[in-house]
Design a protein around this motif. Structure first.
Motif, mmCIF file in Angstrom:
data_model
loop_
_atom_site.group_PDB
_atom_site.id
_atom_site.type_symbol
_atom_site.label_atom_id
_atom_site.label_comp_id
_atom_site.label_asym_id
_atom_site.label_seq_id
_atom_site.Cartn_x
_atom_site.Cartn_y
_atom_site.Cartn_z
ATOM 1 N N GLN A 6 -5.386 4.966 6.326
ATOM 2 C CA GLN A 6 -4.760 6.187 5.809
ATOM 3 C C GLN A 6 -4.065 5.902 4.479
ATOM 4 O O GLN A 6 -4.105 6.707 3.558
ATOM 5 N N GLY A 7 -3.443 4.706 4.407
ATOM 6 C CA GLY A 7 -2.754 4.296 3.176
ATOM 7 C C GLY A 7 -3.707 4.157 1.995
ATOM 8 O O GLY A 7 -3.346 4.461 0.859
ATOM 9 N N ILE A 8 -4.929 3.711 2.274
ATOM 10 C CA ILE A 8 -5.938 3.587 1.212
ATOM 11 C C ILE A 8 -6.270 4.982 0.693
ATOM 12 O O ILE A 8 -6.279 5.228 -0.513
ATOM 13 N N ASN A 9 -6.515 5.917 1.618
ATOM 14 C CA ASN A 9 -6.836 7.293 1.211
ATOM 15 C C ASN A 9 -5.673 7.958 0.485
ATOM 16 O O ASN A 9 -5.876 8.659 -0.506
ATOM 17 N N ASN A 10 -4.456 7.713 0.986
ATOM 18 C CA ASN A 10 -3.277 8.306 0.328
ATOM 19 C C ASN A 10 -3.134 7.791 -1.099
ATOM 20 O O ASN A 10 -2.777 8.534 -2.005
ATOM 21 N N ASN A 11 -3.429 6.488 -1.274
ATOM 22 C CA ASN A 11 -3.306 5.914 -2.611
ATOM 23 C C ASN A 11 -4.338 6.508 -3.577
ATOM 24 O O ASN A 11 -4.035 6.750 -4.748
ATOM 25 N N ILE A 12 -5.532 6.770 -3.066
ATOM 26 C CA ILE A 12 -6.571 7.409 -3.888
ATOM 27 C C ILE A 12 -6.103 8.815 -4.273
ATOM 28 O O ILE A 12 -6.221 9.232 -5.424
ATOM 29 N N ASP A 13 -5.530 9.541 -3.304
ATOM 30 C CA ASP A 13 -5.013 10.896 -3.584
ATOM 31 C C ASP A 13 -3.921 10.857 -4.646
ATOM 32 O O ASP A 13 -3.837 11.735 -5.495
ATOM 33 N N LYS A 14 -3.085 9.821 -4.560
ATOM 34 C CA LYS A 14 -1.989 9.697 -5.541
ATOM 35 C C LYS A 14 -2.544 9.499 -6.950
ATOM 36 O O LYS A 14 -1.999 10.021 -7.920
ATOM 37 N N LYS A 15 -3.627 8.725 -7.055
ATOM 38 C CA LYS A 15 -4.229 8.504 -8.377
ATOM 39 C C LYS A 15 -4.744 9.816 -8.947
ATOM 40 O O LYS A 15 -4.604 10.083 -10.139
ATOM 41 N N LEU A 16 -5.319 10.642 -8.088
ATOM 42 C CA LEU A 16 -5.818 11.940 -8.537
ATOM 43 C C LEU A 16 -4.646 12.822 -8.999
ATOM 44 O O LEU A 16 -4.753 13.548 -9.992
#
Ligand code: ZN
Ligand code: ZN
Length: 240
Positions: free
Chosen positions: A87-97
Protein backbone atom coordinates in the motif's frame (compact mmCIF):
# COMPACT_ATOMS: atom_id res chain seq x y z
CA UNK A 1 29.39 1.94 0.40
CA UNK A 2 26.90 1.62 -2.43
CA UNK A 3 27.98 -0.54 -5.31
CA UNK A 4 26.57 0.49 -8.66
CA UNK A 5 27.01 -1.91 -11.55
CA UNK A 6 26.56 -0.44 -14.98
CA UNK A 7 25.71 -2.58 -17.99
CA UNK A 8 25.88 -1.33 -21.57
CA UNK A 9 24.15 -2.84 -24.60
CA UNK A 10 26.72 -3.85 -27.22
CA UNK A 11 24.22 -3.15 -29.98
CA UNK A 12 22.51 0.16 -29.11
CA UNK A 13 24.56 1.58 -26.24
CA UNK A 14 21.61 1.59 -23.83
CA UNK A 15 22.81 1.73 -20.21
CA UNK A 16 21.26 -0.03 -17.22
CA UNK A 17 22.36 0.16 -13.61
CA UNK A 18 22.00 -2.03 -10.57
CA UNK A 19 21.92 0.10 -7.47
CA UNK A 20 22.01 -0.87 -3.82
CA UNK A 21 18.67 0.65 -2.92
CA UNK A 22 16.93 0.41 0.41
CA UNK A 23 13.46 1.25 1.55
CA UNK A 24 11.67 2.13 4.75
CA UNK A 25 8.03 2.53 5.55
CA UNK A 26 7.14 6.04 6.67
CA UNK A 27 4.15 5.55 8.95
CA UNK A 28 3.28 9.27 8.99
CA UNK A 29 3.20 9.60 5.20
CA UNK A 30 1.94 6.02 4.87
CA UNK A 31 4.47 5.67 2.08
CA UNK A 32 7.23 3.22 1.18
CA UNK A 33 10.28 5.39 0.53
CA UNK A 34 13.15 4.09 -1.60
CA UNK A 35 16.63 5.58 -1.21
CA UNK A 36 20.20 4.70 -2.20
CA UNK A 37 22.58 3.21 0.36
CA UNK A 38 25.10 5.97 1.04
CA UNK A 39 26.87 7.27 4.13
CA UNK A 40 24.85 10.46 3.84
CA UNK A 41 21.58 8.54 3.86
CA UNK A 42 22.57 5.80 6.31
CA UNK A 43 20.38 7.24 9.07
CA UNK A 44 17.28 7.57 6.91
CA UNK A 45 14.33 5.71 8.24
CA UNK A 46 16.24 4.94 11.45
CA UNK A 47 13.03 5.08 13.50
CA UNK A 48 11.04 3.07 11.02
CA UNK A 49 9.75 -0.31 12.16
CA UNK A 50 9.69 -1.68 8.64
CA UNK A 51 12.76 -1.68 6.43
CA UNK A 52 14.25 -3.59 3.54
CA UNK A 53 16.12 -3.82 0.25
CA UNK A 54 14.95 -3.03 -3.26
CA UNK A 55 16.29 -4.40 -6.49
CA UNK A 56 15.19 -3.87 -10.04
CA UNK A 57 15.29 -6.56 -12.67
CA UNK A 58 13.76 -7.19 -16.06
CA UNK A 59 11.22 -9.74 -17.31
CA UNK A 60 12.11 -10.85 -20.85
CA UNK A 61 8.63 -12.24 -21.35
CA UNK A 62 6.56 -9.15 -20.36
CA UNK A 63 9.33 -6.83 -21.51
CA UNK A 64 8.90 -4.84 -18.34
CA UNK A 65 11.01 -3.94 -15.35
CA UNK A 66 10.25 -5.72 -12.10
CA UNK A 67 11.02 -4.27 -8.70
CA UNK A 68 11.58 -6.57 -5.80
CA UNK A 69 11.01 -5.24 -2.29
CA UNK A 70 12.46 -7.50 0.38
CA UNK A 71 11.35 -6.77 3.91
CA UNK A 72 14.33 -7.44 6.16
CA UNK A 73 13.15 -5.68 9.34
CA UNK A 74 9.77 -5.80 11.01
CA UNK A 75 10.60 -4.57 14.52
CA UNK A 76 7.23 -5.10 16.20
CA UNK A 77 6.23 -8.15 14.19
CA UNK A 78 3.47 -6.10 12.65
CA UNK A 79 0.85 -8.24 10.98
CA UNK A 80 0.11 -7.79 7.29
CA UNK A 81 3.51 -6.13 6.86
CA UNK A 82 3.46 -7.31 3.29
CA UNK A 83 0.20 -5.45 2.56
CA UNK A 84 1.39 -2.32 4.40
CA UNK A 85 4.53 -2.07 2.27
CA UNK A 86 2.51 -2.71 -0.90
CA UNK A 87 0.00 0.00 0.00
CA UNK A 88 2.93 2.30 0.83
CA UNK A 89 4.37 1.77 -2.65
CA UNK A 90 1.05 2.75 -4.24
CA UNK A 91 0.63 5.72 -1.90
CA UNK A 92 4.09 6.95 -2.82
CA UNK A 93 3.26 6.74 -6.54
CA UNK A 94 0.05 8.72 -5.86
CA UNK A 95 2.08 11.34 -4.00
CA UNK A 96 4.38 11.78 -7.00
CA UNK A 97 1.35 12.40 -9.20
CA UNK A 98 0.14 14.98 -6.69
CA UNK A 99 3.50 16.76 -6.87
CA UNK A 100 3.30 16.75 -10.68
CA UNK A 101 -0.19 18.28 -10.64
CA UNK A 102 0.80 20.79 -7.99
CA UNK A 103 3.81 21.90 -10.07
CA UNK A 104 1.56 22.36 -13.11
CA UNK A 105 -0.76 24.50 -10.98
CA UNK A 106 2.16 26.54 -9.65
CA UNK A 107 3.19 27.25 -13.23
CA UNK A 108 -0.30 28.58 -13.96
CA UNK A 109 -0.51 30.64 -10.77
CA UNK A 110 2.98 32.06 -11.24
CA UNK A 111 2.86 34.44 -8.28
CA UNK A 112 5.93 36.47 -7.48
CA UNK A 113 7.10 39.33 -5.33
CA UNK A 114 9.65 41.95 -6.25
CA UNK A 115 12.00 43.45 -3.74
CA UNK A 116 14.08 46.47 -4.53
CA UNK A 117 17.48 46.67 -2.97
CA UNK A 118 19.68 49.74 -2.91
CA UNK A 119 23.25 48.65 -3.29
CA UNK A 120 26.31 50.67 -2.67
CA UNK A 121 28.83 50.11 -5.43
CA UNK A 122 32.29 50.61 -3.96
CA UNK A 123 34.00 51.80 -7.12
CA UNK A 124 31.33 54.36 -7.80
CA UNK A 125 29.87 56.97 -5.58
CA UNK A 126 26.37 56.20 -6.81
CA UNK A 127 23.90 53.78 -5.32
CA UNK A 128 22.35 51.27 -7.67
CA UNK A 129 19.06 49.48 -7.39
CA UNK A 130 18.88 45.76 -7.95
CA UNK A 131 15.74 43.67 -7.95
CA UNK A 132 15.10 40.34 -6.33
CA UNK A 133 12.16 38.38 -7.72
CA UNK A 134 10.83 35.74 -5.36
CA UNK A 135 8.48 32.92 -6.35
CA UNK A 136 7.29 31.87 -2.92
CA UNK A 137 5.54 28.66 -3.92
CA UNK A 138 8.51 26.83 -5.38
CA UNK A 139 11.20 25.13 -3.29
CA UNK A 140 10.49 27.43 -0.36
CA UNK A 141 10.85 30.41 -2.64
CA UNK A 142 12.82 30.26 -5.86
CA UNK A 143 14.70 33.56 -5.97
CA UNK A 144 16.04 35.37 -8.98
CA UNK A 145 18.61 38.11 -8.50
CA UNK A 146 18.44 40.68 -11.26
CA UNK A 147 21.54 42.30 -12.73
CA UNK A 148 21.93 45.90 -11.74
CA UNK A 149 22.06 46.91 -15.39
CA UNK A 150 18.47 45.83 -16.07
CA UNK A 151 15.32 47.73 -15.25
CA UNK A 152 12.56 46.24 -13.12
CA UNK A 153 10.47 45.10 -16.07
CA UNK A 154 13.42 43.31 -17.70
CA UNK A 155 14.37 41.60 -14.45
CA UNK A 156 10.82 40.29 -13.97
CA UNK A 157 10.71 38.94 -17.52
CA UNK A 158 14.03 37.16 -17.07
CA UNK A 159 12.95 35.84 -13.69
CA UNK A 160 9.71 34.42 -15.09
CA UNK A 161 11.68 32.63 -17.82
CA UNK A 162 14.06 31.26 -15.23
CA UNK A 163 11.16 30.22 -13.01
CA UNK A 164 9.52 28.24 -15.84
CA UNK A 165 12.81 26.59 -16.73
CA UNK A 166 13.27 25.54 -13.13
CA UNK A 167 9.73 24.17 -12.78
CA UNK A 168 9.96 22.37 -16.13
CA UNK A 169 13.21 20.75 -15.03
CA UNK A 170 11.68 19.46 -11.80
CA UNK A 171 8.48 18.44 -13.59
CA UNK A 172 10.43 16.48 -16.17
CA UNK A 173 12.28 14.66 -13.40
CA UNK A 174 9.05 13.76 -11.58
CA UNK A 175 7.19 12.73 -14.74
CA UNK A 176 10.01 10.38 -15.82
CA UNK A 177 10.21 8.92 -12.32
CA UNK A 178 6.43 8.52 -12.12
CA UNK A 179 6.27 6.82 -15.55
CA UNK A 180 8.98 4.36 -14.52
CA UNK A 181 7.03 3.62 -11.34
CA UNK A 182 3.74 2.88 -13.06
CA UNK A 183 5.31 0.90 -15.91
CA UNK A 184 7.24 -1.45 -13.62
CA UNK A 185 5.72 -4.53 -12.06
CA UNK A 186 6.70 -5.21 -8.49
CA UNK A 187 6.35 -7.62 -5.68
CA UNK A 188 7.08 -7.70 -1.99
CA UNK A 189 8.85 -10.56 -0.20
CA UNK A 190 8.74 -10.77 3.57
CA UNK A 191 12.14 -12.02 4.72
CA UNK A 192 11.97 -10.49 8.20
CA UNK A 193 11.46 -13.80 9.97
CA UNK A 194 14.00 -15.91 8.19
CA UNK A 195 16.54 -13.95 6.24
CA UNK A 196 18.77 -16.81 5.12
CA UNK A 197 15.92 -18.96 3.90
CA UNK A 198 14.25 -16.09 2.14
CA UNK A 199 17.41 -15.15 0.34
CA UNK A 200 17.49 -18.65 -1.11
CA UNK A 201 14.14 -17.83 -2.65
CA UNK A 202 15.84 -15.11 -4.65
CA UNK A 203 17.41 -17.81 -6.82
CA UNK A 204 13.94 -18.96 -7.84
CA UNK A 205 12.03 -15.83 -8.65
CA UNK A 206 9.09 -15.54 -10.98
CA UNK A 207 7.64 -12.46 -12.62
CA UNK A 208 4.58 -11.26 -10.65
CA UNK A 209 2.71 -10.69 -13.91
CA UNK A 210 3.47 -13.62 -16.23
CA UNK A 211 5.26 -16.00 -13.80
CA UNK A 212 8.25 -16.48 -16.12
CA UNK A 213 11.56 -17.08 -14.34
CA UNK A 214 13.42 -13.84 -13.60
CA UNK A 215 16.82 -13.02 -12.14
CA UNK A 216 17.19 -11.02 -8.94
CA UNK A 217 19.15 -8.27 -10.69
CA UNK A 218 20.10 -7.13 -14.18
CA UNK A 219 23.09 -9.16 -15.37
CA UNK A 220 24.90 -10.12 -18.57
CA UNK A 221 22.18 -12.67 -19.41
CA UNK A 222 19.49 -9.95 -19.40
CA UNK A 223 18.59 -8.87 -22.94
CA UNK A 224 18.65 -5.13 -23.60
CA UNK A 225 15.12 -3.79 -22.90
CA UNK A 226 15.40 -1.45 -25.88
CA UNK A 227 16.73 -3.70 -28.67
CA UNK A 228 17.20 -7.20 -27.25
CA UNK A 229 20.98 -6.93 -27.72
CA UNK A 230 23.60 -8.36 -25.38
CA UNK A 231 24.58 -6.46 -22.24
CA UNK A 232 28.08 -6.31 -20.86
CA UNK A 233 29.32 -5.03 -17.51
CA UNK A 234 31.09 -1.77 -18.29
CA UNK A 235 31.52 -0.09 -14.94
CA UNK A 236 31.42 -0.74 -11.22
CA UNK A 237 31.22 2.38 -9.10
CA UNK A 238 31.67 2.40 -5.34
CA UNK A 239 29.97 5.61 -4.24
CA UNK A 240 29.73 7.11 -0.76
ZN1 ZN B 1 20.15 -2.33 -26.89
ZN1 ZN C 1 6.75 -11.17 -16.88
Amino acid sequence: MALTEEYTCKKCGNKLVNKDNLFFYDSELKATIVYPLLFSTASRGADSLIKGDVSETYCQNCKKFVRIYIITTNKNNIENVHEIVKQGINNNIDKKLMVINELKEIKKREKYMVEKKKEKIMSKVAHETSYIVIFPELNNGFTYYGDSGLNEHEVIEKAIDGFHEQVDYILDFYIKDYKKDIEANYFVLDASNNLSESYNLLDNLNCPKCHAKIDYEINEKTPCPKCGGKLSLTNTIDSH
